[in-house]
Enzyme design. Structure first.
Site, PDB file in Angstrom:
ATOM      1  N   ASP A  18      39.068  32.089  34.217  1.00  0.00           N
ATOM      2  CA  ASP A  18      40.289  32.232  35.033  1.00  0.00           C
ATOM      3  C   ASP A  18      40.691  30.835  35.510  1.00  0.00           C
ATOM      4  OD1 ASP A  18      42.391  33.465  36.528  1.00  0.00           O
ATOM      5  OD2 ASP A  18      41.150  33.496  38.323  1.00  0.00           O
ATOM      6  N   SER A  19      41.860  30.786  36.160  1.00  0.00           N
ATOM      7  CA  SER A  19      42.313  29.515  36.729  1.00  0.00           C
ATOM      8  C   SER A  19      41.552  29.177  38.006  1.00  0.00           C
ATOM      9  CB  SER A  19      43.800  29.625  37.095  1.00  0.00           C
ATOM     10  OG  SER A  19      43.976  30.694  38.009  1.00  0.00           O
ATOM     11  N   TYR A  50      47.985  28.633  37.736  1.00  0.00           N
ATOM     12  CA  TYR A  50      48.633  28.851  36.437  1.00  0.00           C
ATOM     13  C   TYR A  50      50.000  29.528  36.616  1.00  0.00           C
ATOM     14  CZ  TYR A  50      44.427  27.958  33.519  1.00  0.00           C
ATOM     15  OH  TYR A  50      43.371  27.400  32.857  1.00  0.00           O
ATOM     16  N   GLY A  51      50.169  30.223  37.751  1.00  0.00           N
ATOM     17  CA  GLY A  51      51.325  31.094  37.949  1.00  0.00           C
ATOM     18  C   GLY A  51      52.675  30.419  37.778  1.00  0.00           C
ATOM     19  N   CYS A  82      42.475  36.685  33.572  1.00  0.00           N
ATOM     20  CA  CYS A  82      43.688  36.102  34.154  1.00  0.00           C
ATOM     21  C   CYS A  82      44.892  36.701  33.428  1.00  0.00           C
ATOM     22  CB  CYS A  82      43.648  34.589  33.954  1.00  0.00           C
ATOM     23  SG  CYS A  82      45.154  33.748  34.493  1.00  0.00           S
ATOM     24  N   ASN A  83      45.755  37.364  34.180  1.00  0.00           N
ATOM     25  CA  ASN A  83      46.965  37.949  33.578  1.00  0.00           C
ATOM     26  C   ASN A  83      47.936  36.878  33.109  1.00  0.00           C
ATOM     27  OD1 ASN A  83      47.176  41.129  34.533  1.00  0.00           O
ATOM     28  ND2 ASN A  83      45.963  39.877  35.913  1.00  0.00           N
ATOM     29  N   CYS A 196      47.460  40.346  38.967  1.00  0.00           N
ATOM     30  CA  CYS A 196      46.874  39.005  39.055  1.00  0.00           C
ATOM     31  C   CYS A 196      45.471  39.246  39.570  1.00  0.00           C
ATOM     32  CB  CYS A 196      47.658  38.126  40.026  1.00  0.00           C
ATOM     33  SG  CYS A 196      46.795  36.584  40.458  1.00  0.00           S
ATOM     34  N   THR A 197      44.482  38.661  38.893  1.00  0.00           N
ATOM     35  CA  THR A 197      43.090  38.980  39.239  1.00  0.00           C
ATOM     36  C   THR A 197      42.686  38.446  40.606  1.00  0.00           C
ATOM     37  OG1 THR A 197      42.391  37.033  37.977  1.00  0.00           O
ATOM     38  CG2 THR A 197      42.344  39.168  36.844  1.00  0.00           C
ATOM     39  N   HIS A 198      43.480  37.548  41.157  1.00  0.00           N
ATOM     40  CA  HIS A 198      43.192  37.070  42.516  1.00  0.00           C
ATOM     41  C   HIS A 198      43.453  38.151  43.577  1.00  0.00           C
ATOM     42  CE1 HIS A 198      43.107  33.003  40.847  1.00  0.00           C
ATOM     43  NE2 HIS A 198      42.721  32.545  42.022  1.00  0.00           N
TER      44      HIS A 198
HETATM   45  N1  DGL Z   1      44.309  34.900  38.432  1.00  0.00           N
HETATM   46  C1  DGL Z   1      45.452  34.619  37.673  1.00  0.00           C
HETATM   47  C2  DGL Z   1      46.118  35.876  37.128  1.00  0.00           C
HETATM   48  O1  DGL Z   1      45.478  36.900  36.939  1.00  0.00           O
HETATM   49  C3  DGL Z   1      46.491  33.626  38.113  1.00  0.00           C
HETATM   50  C4  DGL Z   1      46.438  32.855  39.370  1.00  0.00           C
HETATM   51  C5  DGL Z   1      47.159  31.510  39.223  1.00  0.00           C
HETATM   52  O2  DGL Z   1      46.496  30.591  38.749  1.00  0.00           O
HETATM   53  O3  DGL Z   1      48.347  31.425  39.541  1.00  0.00           O
HETATM   54  O4  DGL Z   1      47.280  35.886  36.823  1.00  0.00           O
END
Ligand code: DGL
Length: 282
Positions: A18-19, A50-51, A82-83, A196-198
């Site tokens: 993931d990021s 990454y968003g 990570c989506n 988003c996995t966060h």
């Molecule tokens: N956890 C990531 C996701 O599932 C993205 C978070 C990010 O880096 O913006 O999309």
């Protein structure tokens, strides 16, 4: 090149990517499903978030980084937790490597199947909201619903802060959540896809601050099932593996609270210095 004891012993090595720390919400389910597996968690914190990253840059970054990680770590399977990355880079990753990749994509289908009001929110990053892939999922599976796409620029950062022991105030979080909840023609949002996995890291707070109860859809258990499809169930009576390795591409040592949060989840941070120099020049 790092030695690879997992392959020799028949224990699958699973690279979870993931990021940042969001992928931990997926990792928890993966570990439950295969407690014996040799997990390595990689957070590309040097590239976080990454968003909001332009798609061409994100694609190039993840493909290059993954090539390097696969060459060094020889995983048997990679889970892109990570989506934002999965909705963009999976075809390119599969072109470059023959090992299986399991992605994390918005759980739009189950939300559309379960909604009673027909009002579904997809809560994601701006990148995921913009993807053709996401719009295709909506077209295929949620035709009969009204889908409210919310691309938050701040929630992933709030989740990082939460885990690092610096939670944001309720008022700030409530403001950022406001677009999730829609009430029109006497119908209210009743399903929220955590795309988003966060975001599951903030779930208790989301629940406490929601203006009315909703179901939050987290795809992590489905991703664990998908991983088992490739590596199989744990053999009977198998022992859980010891702490797994976590690698942060920035090479920065995690703060005390973050290191504790990782340890609670069975992860110990590898001295990432040696990774940072080579891996992040992409
Ligand atoms: N956890 C990531 C996701 O599932 C993205 C978070 C990010 O880096 O913006 O999309």
């Amino acid at each position: 090149m790092i030695a690879d004891p997992s392959v020799a012993s028949g224990v699958p090595r699973v690279l979870v990517f993931d990021s940042g720390v969001g992928g931990l919400t997926v990792y928890a389910e993966l570990r439950k499903a295969r407690p014996d597996a040799d997990f390595i968690y990689v957070a590309d914190d040097a590239g976080f978030p990454y968003g909001g990253m332009p798609a061409d840059r994100l694609l190039a970054r993840v493909v290059a980084l993954m090539g390097d990680l696969i060459a060094r770590l020889s995983p048997d399977i990679v889970v892109i937790a990570c989506n934002t990355a999965s909705t963009l880079v999976l075809p390119a990753l599969r072109e470059h490597s023959t090992i299986p990749f399991v992605g994390t994509v918005p759980a739009i289908k189950p939300a559309a199947e379960q909604t009673a009001s027909g009002e579904v929110t997809v809560l994601a990053t701006p990148g995921t909201v913009a993807r053709v892939y996401t719009h295709e999922l909506i077209r295929k599976f949620a035709d009969s619903c009204r889908v409210n796409l919310v691309g938050s620029t701040r929630l992933a950062g709030f989740a990082e802060q939460e885990l690092a022991g610096q939670p944001v105030d309720d008022a700030v979080l409530r403001d950022e959540m406001a677009p999730v909840f829609i009430e029109r023609e006497a119908r209210r949002t009743d399903m929220v896809v955590l795309a988003c996995t966060h975001y599951p890291l903030l779930l208790q707070r989301f629940d406490a601050l929601a203006p009315w109860p909703v179901a939050w859809i987290d795809p992590a258990p489905a991703i664990a099932r998908r991983m088992l499809h490739f590596i199989g169930d744990a053999p009977q009576g198998v022992e859980a593996a010891g702490p797994a390795k976590a690698i942060f591409t920035s090479g920065a040592a995690p703060s005390g609270p973050l290191a504790s949060a990782l340890l609670e989840r069975g992860l110990v941070v590898e001295d990432s210095k040696k990774w940072a120099s080579d891996v992040t020049g992409v």
